[in-house]
Write a protein that holds these residues in place. Sequence first.
Motif, PDB file in Angstrom:
ATOM      1  N   VAL A 139     -36.433 -12.343  11.786  1.00 15.19           N
ATOM      2  CA  VAL A 139     -35.444 -13.455  11.595  1.00 15.19           C
ATOM      3  C   VAL A 139     -35.319 -13.736  10.041  1.00 15.19           C
ATOM      4  N   GLY A 140     -36.767 -14.270   9.532  1.00 16.20           N
ATOM      5  CA  GLY A 140     -36.967 -14.735   8.389  1.00 16.20           C
ATOM      6  C   GLY A 140     -36.385 -13.570   7.091  1.00 16.20           C
ATOM      7  N   ARG A 141     -36.265 -12.721   7.376  1.00 19.55           N
ATOM      8  CA  ARG A 141     -35.892 -11.457   6.416  1.00 19.55           C
ATOM      9  C   ARG A 141     -34.496 -11.657   6.417  1.00 19.55           C
ATOM     10  N   TYR A 142     -33.847 -12.121   7.567  1.00 17.67           N
ATOM     11  CA  TYR A 142     -32.256 -12.087   7.357  1.00 17.67           C
ATOM     12  C   TYR A 142     -31.913 -13.328   7.516  1.00 17.67           C
ATOM     13  N   VAL A 169     -43.142 -23.228  16.436  1.00 11.75           N
ATOM     14  CA  VAL A 169     -42.633 -21.923  17.110  1.00 11.75           C
ATOM     15  C   VAL A 169     -42.075 -21.010  16.537  1.00 11.75           C
ATOM     16  N   ALA A 170     -41.010 -21.462  15.576  1.00  8.21           N
ATOM     17  CA  ALA A 170     -40.320 -20.617  14.656  1.00  8.21           C
ATOM     18  C   ALA A 170     -41.244 -20.311  13.502  1.00  8.21           C
ATOM     19  N   ASP A 171     -42.465 -20.689  13.496  1.00 12.12           N
ATOM     20  CA  ASP A 171     -43.425 -20.394  12.170  1.00 12.12           C
ATOM     21  C   ASP A 171     -44.364 -19.373  12.844  1.00 12.12           C
ATOM     22  N   VAL A 210     -34.329 -17.963  16.419  1.00 10.11           N
ATOM     23  CA  VAL A 210     -32.998 -17.900  15.618  1.00 10.11           C
ATOM     24  C   VAL A 210     -32.316 -19.069  15.333  1.00 10.11           C
ATOM     25  N   TYR A 211     -32.539 -19.936  16.469  1.00 12.30           N
ATOM     26  CA  TYR A 211     -31.893 -21.187  16.366  1.00 12.30           C
ATOM     27  C   TYR A 211     -32.171 -22.220  15.216  1.00 12.30           C
ATOM     28  N   ALA A 212     -33.903 -21.856  15.306  1.00 11.93           N
ATOM     29  CA  ALA A 212     -34.417 -23.032  13.868  1.00 11.93           C
ATOM     30  C   ALA A 212     -33.931 -22.671  12.601  1.00 11.93           C
ATOM     31  N   PHE A 213     -33.809 -21.221  12.568  1.00  7.49           N
ATOM     32  CA  PHE A 213     -33.330 -20.502  11.210  1.00  7.49           C
ATOM     33  C   PHE A 213     -31.776 -20.711  10.893  1.00  7.49           C
ATOM     34  N   HIS A 215     -30.077 -23.321  11.930  1.00 14.47           N
ATOM     35  CA  HIS A 215     -29.681 -24.887  11.720  1.00 14.47           C
ATOM     36  C   HIS A 215     -30.670 -25.394  10.642  1.00 14.47           C
ATOM     37  N   GLY A 216     -31.022 -24.403   9.781  1.00 13.55           N
ATOM     38  CA  GLY A 216     -31.946 -24.906   8.723  1.00 13.55           C
ATOM     39  C   GLY A 216     -33.318 -25.839   9.010  1.00 13.55           C
ATOM     40  N   LEU A 217     -33.847 -25.622  10.208  1.00 12.01           N
ATOM     41  CA  LEU A 217     -35.060 -26.294  10.469  1.00 12.01           C
ATOM     42  C   LEU A 217     -36.254 -25.668  10.024  1.00 12.01           C
ATOM     43  N   VAL A 218     -36.130 -24.583   9.532  1.00  7.00           N
ATOM     44  CA  VAL A 218     -37.410 -23.801   8.808  1.00  7.00           C
ATOM     45  C   VAL A 218     -36.839 -23.443   7.361  1.00  7.00           C
TER      46      VAL A 218
END
Length: 219
Positions: A139-142, A169-171, A210-213, A215-218
């Motif tokens: 997810v980070g790649r995109y 979790v997103a980390d 996916v949600y965290a990315f 919504h700019g939380l990560v």
Amino acid sequence: MTAPIRVLVCDDQMLVRTGLVTIIDAQPDLEVAGECGDGQAAVDLAARLRPDVVVMDVRMPVLDGIRATALLAGAGVPSPAKVLVVTTFNLDEYVYEALRAGASGFLLKDAPPAQLLHGIRTVAAGAALLAPEVTRQLVGRYASRIRPADGDAPEVSLTPRELEVLRLVADGRSNSEIAATLVISPETVKTFVSRILAKLGLRDRVQAVVYAFRHGLVT
């Protein structure tokens, strides 16, 4: 006795589909509810059969597996299905698109039968099949594609501690790692994760990442 997990198998190659059906039906806790050879048929059959898990190929005629997954498990679907994408194509793009479409997991067709069966059971139980760190990498790649524009992030109705847990979790942190970081018990972490998923209407940790990315939380 517990009712068997009902599985819908969708693959356009009859030989592959027959093999999947045979492997699944041989398990006492699994049952093939139906099979089909294209994505549109999978959407139609799933609506009628209500399987616990849909095993979905990617490249198929009429409607490909990614678009079929979005119709079955995507955002806004009233009763989303649990989809396990199984494909011969080991491309990050396919993994990413499958997860974004709402899939709960991703496997390659050359995986051993035991891994396929584990995947079906894992997805049926409501868990994500991919390890959190793998999900974050994909997810980070995109991330640039899925983050909202500046100033467009929606309000998030989570407490400060829930936001902390979601970011971890997103980390790619496991429950035990999150517990150690926040100095709380793993059981408390599980409670927080369940509460976060319920509040945000998410199915599993994959969707939480996916949600965290989005919504700019990560960062």
